[in-house]
Design an enzyme around this catalytic site. Structure first.
Site, PDB file in Angstrom:
ATOM      1  N   HIS A 304      93.469  79.355  -7.899  1.00 21.34           N
ATOM      2  CA  HIS A 304      92.533  79.230  -8.179  1.00 21.34           C
ATOM      3  C   HIS A 304      92.456  79.086  -9.756  1.00 21.34           C
ATOM      4  O   HIS A 304      93.194  79.448 -10.322  1.00 21.34           O
ATOM      5  CB  HIS A 304      91.446  80.695  -8.159  1.00 21.34           C
ATOM      6  N   ASP A 352      89.582  83.717  -0.645  1.00 19.80           N
ATOM      7  CA  ASP A 352      88.751  82.947   0.285  1.00 19.80           C
ATOM      8  C   ASP A 352      90.058  83.857   1.700  1.00 19.80           C
ATOM      9  O   ASP A 352      89.861  83.726   2.600  1.00 19.80           O
ATOM     10  CB  ASP A 352      88.852  81.496   0.446  1.00 19.80           C
TER      11      ASP A 352
END
Length: 409
Positions: A304, A352
């Site tokens: 990320h 996720d």
């Protein structure tokens, strides 16, 4: 920090001299007010902090101007969420610590700046049981997102004060919206019970610890500053439309495969890895297939940009899953995949991956990961919509034209 700063404190915070500070005031860049207890001038601390951030952004702007809408400098000011130093904060509170005990409703109260009691006391949506049953009869077999996108606009038409801008009216609409979205996505009648309990009941989660993981997932998904769906909500709100319309736009943006739809990609990765029987070989083939020619790989569920050392939201959920459901066979698969990816790419799991892991290990219905993401995030969307309404102004950036220029005489 106090609400007001002296001239010396303001100058230090801005990294400027006192003469420059006074020049800022004369040019209208900063305001000062007289000290009620003396002859000196005082400066609003919030205004000084905002100016300091703008100055810092201005220094960076020359280097990242081409990427201003792609992880670049902020395009809107907000008091809601901060992502800094690998940590996530909601209005100054550590979101990970909140997720250890707070419900989504308590988190919503923090984000919306009201009391949890105010949320609990909000009236039910003016929709009859017969109306709701009729809608579910028509749309009950559709996917959760499709149900929500159909039912929310229909429900908005039943709201007597959906366009009202008063604080109480907004909070009532916000609570109704949160509950109606949950009802639409799990095919149940709207209820005022905490959302994680509604989800646990709808998904057959009877273990209290497992239901607690759903609660934590909702909280860590509540907001993440200006991601695409939240920016969409703010843009729509800036046109003057109501909460239901803005959230419908946010849902549409969230559904994209590069945003909330990432959880579906991770789920597919789990299925492919399980069928392959050899995680390491499958991963090597996947990375070779996804190589973009520069030896950079995009693997859904890992890495990320805002958390180079690991997504703290994922750590919290995966640690909890290992502690309370670690004996389930699917947990061993999840851990093996995470370990193989880290060993091969160095990338840690992100939110996720964690949400898809909850869905797989707890044997939740297909699409449950997306539902958790959407139901958590709606609270942040509402907070941003309220802030945008208060701040006012139409969000309308200009485009830099790079096409063929018209001929000139």
């Amino acid at each position: 920090m106090s609400s007001h700063l002296t001239a010396a404190e303001a100058a230090e915070a801005l990294g400027i001299s006192l003469p420059t500070l006074y020049a800022y005031v004369s040019r209208g860049m900063l305001r000062s007010s007289p000290d009620a207890h003396g002859k000196r001038r005082l400066y609003d601390a919030d205004e000084v902090r905002r100016l300091a951030r703008r100055k810092e952004d201005g220094k960076r702007a020359g280097k990242v101007a081409q990427k201003v809408l792609d992880w670049g400098v902020p395009v809107l000011e907000s008091r809601i969420t901060l992502v800094a130093g690998g940590r996530l904060f909601y209005r100054g509170h550590d979101a990970i610590e909140l997720a250890r005990s707070a419900t989504l409703e308590e988190t919503a109260a923090l984000l919306w700046e009201c009391s949890p009691r105010r949320i609990a006391a909000a009236p039910a949506a003016p929709i009859t049981g017969a109306q709701w049953a009729a809608w579910l009869k028509l749309w009950g077999e559709s996917a959760p997102l499709e149900r929500a996108l159909v039912l929310l606009p229909a429900a908005a038409a039943q709201m007597p004060r959906v366009w009202a801008l008063g604080r109480d009216a907004q909070l009532d609409a916000a609570c109704m919206l949160m509950r109606l979205l949950a009802a639409a996505m799990i095919s149940a009648a709207p209820a005022s019970e905490p959302l994680h309990r509604q989800l646990a009941a709808a998904w057959g989660v009877r273990n209290r610890r497992h239901a607690d993981l759903l609660r934590a997932a909702l909280v860590v998904c509540a907001d993440h500053e200006l991601n695409p769906s939240t920016f969409t909500v703010r843009c729509i709100t800036s046109t003057g439309t109501h909460l239901f319309g803005a959230v419908a736009g946010g849902l549409a943006a969230l559904a994209g495969p590069r945003h909330g739809g990432e959880t579906a990609r991770v789920t597919a990765f789990f299925e492919e890895a399980a069928r392959s029987g050899d995680i390491d070989r499958h991963l090597a083939a996947r990375l070779a297939r996804d190589d973009d020619g520069t030896h950079r790989h995009r693997l859904s569920g890992f890495g990320h940009p805002l958390y180079p050392h690991g997504d703290p939201r994922a750590r919290l959920l995966l640690d909890g899953l290992a502690e309370h459901a670690g004996t389930r066979p699917a947990m061993a698969e999840v851990e093996a995949i995470a370990r193989a990816v880290r060993d091969t790419t160095g990338l840690p799991p992100n939110i996720d991956f964690a949400l898809a892991s909850l869905e797989r290990v707890l044997a939740l219905p297909a699409g449950a990961a997306f539902t958790l993401f959407a139901l958590g995030r709606v609270t942040g969307w509402i907070a941003h919509a309220m802030e945008q309404t208060t701040d006012g102004g139409l969000i309308r950036p200009r485009a830099r034209y790079v096409g063929v220029h018209p001929a000139t005489d």
